[in-house]
Scaffold this motif. Structure first.
Motif, PDB file in Angstrom:
ATOM      1  N   VAL A  35      -7.464   0.299   3.165  1.00  6.70           N
ATOM      2  CA  VAL A  35      -7.865  -0.757   4.077  1.00  6.70           C
ATOM      3  C   VAL A  35      -6.770  -1.291   4.902  1.00  6.70           C
ATOM      4  O   VAL A  35      -6.590  -1.158   6.296  1.00  6.70           O
ATOM      5  N   ARG A  36      -5.572  -1.470   4.195  1.00  8.91           N
ATOM      6  CA  ARG A  36      -4.428  -1.829   4.975  1.00  8.91           C
ATOM      7  C   ARG A  36      -3.848  -0.683   5.688  1.00  8.91           C
ATOM      8  O   ARG A  36      -3.272  -0.836   6.842  1.00  8.91           O
ATOM      9  N   LEU A  37      -3.717   0.642   5.323  1.00  4.23           N
ATOM     10  CA  LEU A  37      -3.315   1.594   5.960  1.00  4.23           C
ATOM     11  C   LEU A  37      -4.036   1.869   7.264  1.00  4.23           C
ATOM     12  O   LEU A  37      -3.564   2.218   8.487  1.00  4.23           O
ATOM     13  N   ALA A  38      -5.573   1.710   7.233  1.00  2.44           N
ATOM     14  CA  ALA A  38      -6.187   1.707   8.310  1.00  2.44           C
ATOM     15  C   ALA A  38      -5.933   0.811   9.264  1.00  2.44           C
ATOM     16  O   ALA A  38      -6.108   1.093  10.610  1.00  2.44           O
ATOM     17  N   PHE A  39      -5.653  -0.672   8.734  1.00  2.00           N
ATOM     18  CA  PHE A  39      -5.539  -1.386   9.710  1.00  2.00           C
ATOM     19  C   PHE A  39      -4.211  -1.369  10.506  1.00  2.00           C
ATOM     20  O   PHE A  39      -4.036  -1.555  11.527  1.00  2.00           O
ATOM     21  N   ASP A  40      -3.307  -0.809   9.822  1.00  2.00           N
ATOM     22  CA  ASP A  40      -2.045  -0.480  10.184  1.00  2.00           C
ATOM     23  C   ASP A  40      -2.086   0.447  11.390  1.00  2.00           C
ATOM     24  O   ASP A  40      -1.593   0.190  12.635  1.00  2.00           O
ATOM     25  N   ALA A  79       0.980  -1.186  -0.090  1.00  4.08           N
ATOM     26  CA  ALA A  79      -0.121   0.090  -0.164  1.00  4.08           C
ATOM     27  C   ALA A  79       0.941   1.034   0.167  1.00  4.08           C
ATOM     28  O   ALA A  79       1.906   1.312   0.646  1.00  4.08           O
ATOM     29  N   VAL A  80       0.631   2.211  -0.897  1.00  4.57           N
ATOM     30  CA  VAL A  80       1.260   3.379  -1.052  1.00  4.57           C
ATOM     31  C   VAL A  80       0.682   4.320   0.583  1.00  4.57           C
ATOM     32  O   VAL A  80      -0.475   4.456   0.436  1.00  4.57           O
ATOM     33  N   GLU A  81       1.724   5.085   1.035  1.00  2.11           N
ATOM     34  CA  GLU A  81       1.469   5.556   2.293  1.00  2.11           C
ATOM     35  C   GLU A  81       1.443   7.284   1.937  1.00  2.11           C
ATOM     36  O   GLU A  81       0.968   7.881   2.838  1.00  2.11           O
ATOM     37  N   SER A  82       2.069   7.514   0.759  1.00  3.80           N
ATOM     38  CA  SER A  82       2.241   9.092   0.859  1.00  3.80           C
ATOM     39  C   SER A  82       2.045   9.342  -0.731  1.00  3.80           C
ATOM     40  O   SER A  82       2.026   8.687  -1.513  1.00  3.80           O
ATOM     41  N   GLY A  83       2.431  10.586  -0.947  1.00  2.62           N
ATOM     42  CA  GLY A  83       2.007  11.165  -2.374  1.00  2.62           C
ATOM     43  C   GLY A  83       3.242  11.607  -3.078  1.00  2.62           C
ATOM     44  O   GLY A  83       3.300  12.258  -4.026  1.00  2.62           O
ATOM     45  N   SER A  84       4.528  11.187  -2.916  1.00  2.00           N
ATOM     46  CA  SER A  84       5.591  11.711  -3.568  1.00  2.00           C
ATOM     47  C   SER A  84       5.704  10.781  -5.337  1.00  2.00           C
ATOM     48  O   SER A  84       6.747  11.419  -5.637  1.00  2.00           O
TER      49      SER A  84
END
Length: 331
Positions: free
Chosen positions: A290-295, A137-142
């Motif tokens: 979904v993954r980021l929320a779970f993390d 999952a991509v976490e930021s916008g770079s």
């Protein structure tokens, strides 16, 4: 005036009606001839019509509750609509677990089935990609606009599906080579790679585009875009000359290279081949949230040091969050 004998007779009838035990059947018949037409309630020793019906109902209820045999000799249970009643004793644990209608077991069966399906999907993805996790999952916008925060990225081993002009000893096509050969990925020239910054396997992986490949001792700044390095020379940048072979990398939305520590990029030395854990093939928008929320939920519940070391996965598929560096001005 009333007849004393008649009063005595009436009293005798009344007493016999109240207590039929020990009464003579003939007397009962005689009492009936003296009654005024009202039938006496059945006495305790005799079954009247209502008692017979009650007894029949009780027997029928008992028969209904008892297991019965149907075609094939299978037992059925009352209220099951003819469905087979399965027991551990007669059918064994496995058949009972698979066939029982017990609510708790049905729920457990559903959960295990879902886990099994996800596990099969995960294994298939691993077989195709050759890396684990195959989805990140991509976490930021770079990497915007070519990759957005919350995208789920399918990743493969760097040696698989290599394009023309891949760097020697790797399956990675750099942006410099891709520009000449026409090889593109995610809206730009060359491959987008996933790597551990500075080879630190405890750090959050980075997903950026490979710009070009250098060898140990190269003055890589000479090959760099002058606008990106802002006119700097090799002596102005800590990682120049290159201490080892590897890739110079950059986020599509970032102003500088990851190897130029003056910028807010990944802050990594030249990326060695062995630091690369895979390359991106395609993206699924939004599913990475979904993954980021779970993390986020689990990170708040666990100590930071413990959480960073746990190899936890979401449904056995998305097992790592990938941060795409940081854009200038972003926290």
């Amino acid at each position: 005036m009333s007849d004393p004998d008649a009063d005595s007779d009436a009293d005798g009838i009344s007493m016999d009606d109240r207590d039929g035990s020990g009464s003579d059947p003939d007397a009962s018949s005689d009492h009936g001839s003296h009654s005024s037409g009202d039938s006496a309630p059945p006495s305790d020793g005799f079954a009247g019509p209502s008692d017979s019906a009650s007894s029949t109902d009780r027997a029928g209820s008992a028969d209904a509750d008892a297991p019965r045999r149907v075609d094939g000799g299978e037992r059925t249970e009352s209220g099951t609509g003819g469905r087979d009643r399965v027991t551990i004793e007669d059918d064994g644990v496995v058949r009972w677990f698979l066939k029982t209608n017990d609510g708790t077991i049905v729920l457990l069966r559903d959960v295990l089935s879902s886990v099994a399906i996800v596990a099969v999907i995960g294994l298939l993805l691993f077989a195709v990609s050759g890396v684990w996790p195959p989805l990140v999952a991509v976490e930021s916008g770079s990497m915007e606009p070519n990759m957005e925060r919350g995208d789920l990225i399918f990743v493969v081993d760097e040696d698989r599906y290599a394009g023309d002009g891949a760097a020697a000893g790797t399956g990675i096509v750099t942006a410099a080579t891709g520009e000449d050969s026409g090889y593109e990925k995610f809206g730009g020239d060359g491959d987008v790679i996933i790597f551990q910054p500075n080879g630190n396997d405890r750090a959050t992986p980075v997903i950026h585009r490979a710009q070009y490949h250098v060898e140990a001792g190269d003055n890589w700044v000479e090959r760099a875009d002058s606008d990106v390095v802002r006119g700097a020379s090799c002596s102005d940048i800590q990682t120049c000359p290159a201490e080892h072979d590897g890739f110079v990398t950059k986020g599509d939305a970032n102003d500088g290279y990851d190897q130029d520590f003056r910028n807010q990029g990944a802050g990594s030395d030249v990326v060695k081949d062995e630091w690369v854990t895979g390359k991106a093939m395609f993206r699924i928008p939004y599913l990475g949230y979904v993954r980021l929320a779970f993390d986020g939920m689990l990170a708040n519940a666990a100590a930071p040091g413990l959480w960073s070391s746990l190899p936890l996965g979401l449904l056995g598929v998305t097992s790592a969050a990938v941060v795409a560096g940081r854009r200038p001005g972003r926290p």
